[in-house]
Enzyme design. Structure first.
Site, mmCIF file in Angstrom:
data_model
loop_
_atom_site.group_PDB
_atom_site.id
_atom_site.type_symbol
_atom_site.label_atom_id
_atom_site.label_comp_id
_atom_site.label_asym_id
_atom_site.label_seq_id
_atom_site.Cartn_x
_atom_site.Cartn_y
_atom_site.Cartn_z
ATOM 1 C CG ASP A 144 51.492 17.601 -38.647
ATOM 2 O OD1 ASP A 144 52.447 18.328 -38.941
ATOM 3 O OD2 ASP A 144 50.446 18.017 -38.116
ATOM 4 N N GLY A 190 55.879 22.044 -41.575
ATOM 5 C CA GLY A 190 57.078 21.471 -40.980
ATOM 6 C C GLY A 190 57.317 20.078 -41.530
ATOM 7 C CG HIS A 191 57.589 19.091 -45.068
ATOM 8 N ND1 HIS A 191 57.516 19.412 -46.406
ATOM 9 C CD2 HIS A 191 56.327 19.193 -44.606
ATOM 10 C CE1 HIS A 191 56.258 19.685 -46.733
ATOM 11 N NE2 HIS A 191 55.530 19.562 -45.652
ATOM 12 C CD GLN A 206 49.916 23.796 -44.670
ATOM 13 O OE1 GLN A 206 49.775 24.199 -45.805
ATOM 14 N NE2 GLN A 206 50.957 24.138 -43.953
ATOM 15 C CE LYS A 210 52.512 17.364 -46.440
ATOM 16 N NZ LYS A 210 52.000 17.118 -45.077
#
Length: 410
Positions: free
Chosen positions: A12, A39-40, A198, A15
């Site tokens: 988080d 989740g990006h 991650q 990235k």
């Protein structure tokens, strides 16, 4: 040039935004690990896109993106994500490819994942999306790869719901399947951006085991999961926030103490200002002081060439900020990141204070224009980690970013 982007904390870190930003100068983007648990978030012209399996470079109309061999693919979630992109005017057809060595997540894996975590004496805090099961099946040599979809003997091992699910997506997946090693070799002279999932502290081997992800989130994973050798990687960048966050269980030595009124209020401020809620789960993230001990460890274990600092603007209104420079573990001062979980759980952060800058950073476009105190904070981080901060993000938008050292130039 081959540039790798990893998370340098517990995920988080931003990235997705950085990959999207750097993808402008890349011809191809490869996501090399993880699955739909990642989740990006990318914000372009005020519009937010939440990506989970599709590499962040997809928003550029002329880029090809690849889901790598180190990923575990949830076909249903993937095609829902692709439909979301299409609904938002992003034409992905002919630009999204999947390694034939990537493994698939089957429907039963999700329930198995939740049940396994519930049975643990110390639950991991899994997202329950079947990622851990898919990786364990892979390790047991019982997994299903895209390369196996037209292997009759392998498909004969499945029946019922699994077989129905495989057949539902089989043709679509085969149409997107590629030999990623051959693709990387063919395009070896082009700029390729490798996107991790991650963060370094969640890597299966070098993270806070067992409270880690099931796959490689380290820099070496870019080679493992993309079908190339480590000598072909030119630059490795680690993304980190100006503070610390973590989702799920596991040690976090610098976490704000909810029983302390000042730290509890600071946690609420950082969480709300930084929008620290999971893209995939919606869970509130645990927040804390920047952990420079952990960050220096991430730099060392991943051979980081540079750091990418995000969320620096979250501190704009603060008179003073603090960062952890060592741990007090049962009365002993520790400056190296320990593997022992008891040590990490008992670690108390030793904090250093920094004066705030009390200036909005969003409009700043180069390092020299940063307030003196903001530059002092950045330069302390560089000196402590012995790693340069190459890129700084001061907002969510793509253009709220500036480069100090261009990773695409040697």
């Amino acid at each position: 040039m081959k540039v790798v982007i990893i998370g340098a904390q517990w995920g988080d870190e931003g990235k997705g935004k950085i990959v999207d930003y750097l993808a402008e100068d890349a011809k191809y983007v490869v996501r090399y690990s993880g699955g739909p648990n990642a989740g990006h978030t990318i914000v372009v012209d005020g519009k937010q896109y939440a990506l989970h399996q599709v590499p962040s470079g997809i928003l550029y109309p002329n880029k090809k993106v690849y889901l790598g061999a180190g990923m575990v693919i949830d076909p249903e979630a993937l095609f829902n994500e692709l439909q979301m992109l299409k609904d938002n005017g992003i034409n992905w057809e002919g630009r999204v490819f999947i390694s034939d060595r990537a493994h698939l997540i089957l429907p039963k894996y999700r329930q198995m994942d939740k049940e396994r975590d519930a049975q643990r004496k110390r639950p991991i805090g899994t997202t329950g999306r079947g990622i851990g099961i898919a990786y364990s099946e892979k390790s047991h040599r019982d997994g299903l790869r895209l390369a196996d979809l037209d292997w009759a003997d392998k498909i004969a091992e499945f029946d019922g719901e699994d077989l129905e699910y495989i057949n539902k997506y089989k043709d679509q997946l085969i149409s997107m399947r590629v030999d990623l090693t051959a693709e990387m070799w063919k395009n070896r002279k082009d700029n390729i951006l490798f996107e991790g999932a991650q963060g370094a502290m969640l890597d299966l081997d070098s993270g806070t085991y067992p409270y880690v992800s099931s796959g490689p989130s380290c820099a070496a994973g870019a080679a493992i999961g993309s079908g190339i050798g480590p000598h072909d990687l030119d630059t490795i960048l680690g993304v980190f926030k100006a503070y610390e966050t973590r989702v799920g269980n596991g040690p976090m030595p610098t976490e704000f103490n909810d029983s302390d009124e000042t730290e509890s209020e600071l946690c609420r401020y950082v969480r709300d200002t930084g929008r620290e809620y999971g893209v995939t789960t919606g869970r509130a993230r645990r927040c804390g002081y920047l952990d420079l001990v952990a960050l220096r460890y991430a730099c060392r274990v991943n051979s980081l060439d540079g750091l990418v600092l995000t969320h620096l603007d979250i501190y704009d209104a603060m008179d003073q900020i603090e960062a952890c420079i060592a741990y007090d573990i049962n009365g002993k001062i520790v400056t190296d990141f320990p593997a022992n979980l008891d040590d990490l759980n008992n670690a108390k952060p030793i904090l250093q204070k920094f004066e705030g800058w009390k200036t909005p950073l969003k409009e700043i476009k180069n390092y020299k224009k940063l307030p003196k105190n903001a530059r002092a904070y950045v330069e302390f981080i560089e000196d402590f980690t012995k790693t340069p901060v190459s890129i700084i993000s001061v907002g969510y938008e793509r253009d709220e970013t500036f480069i100090r050292k261009n990773p695409w130039k040697k």
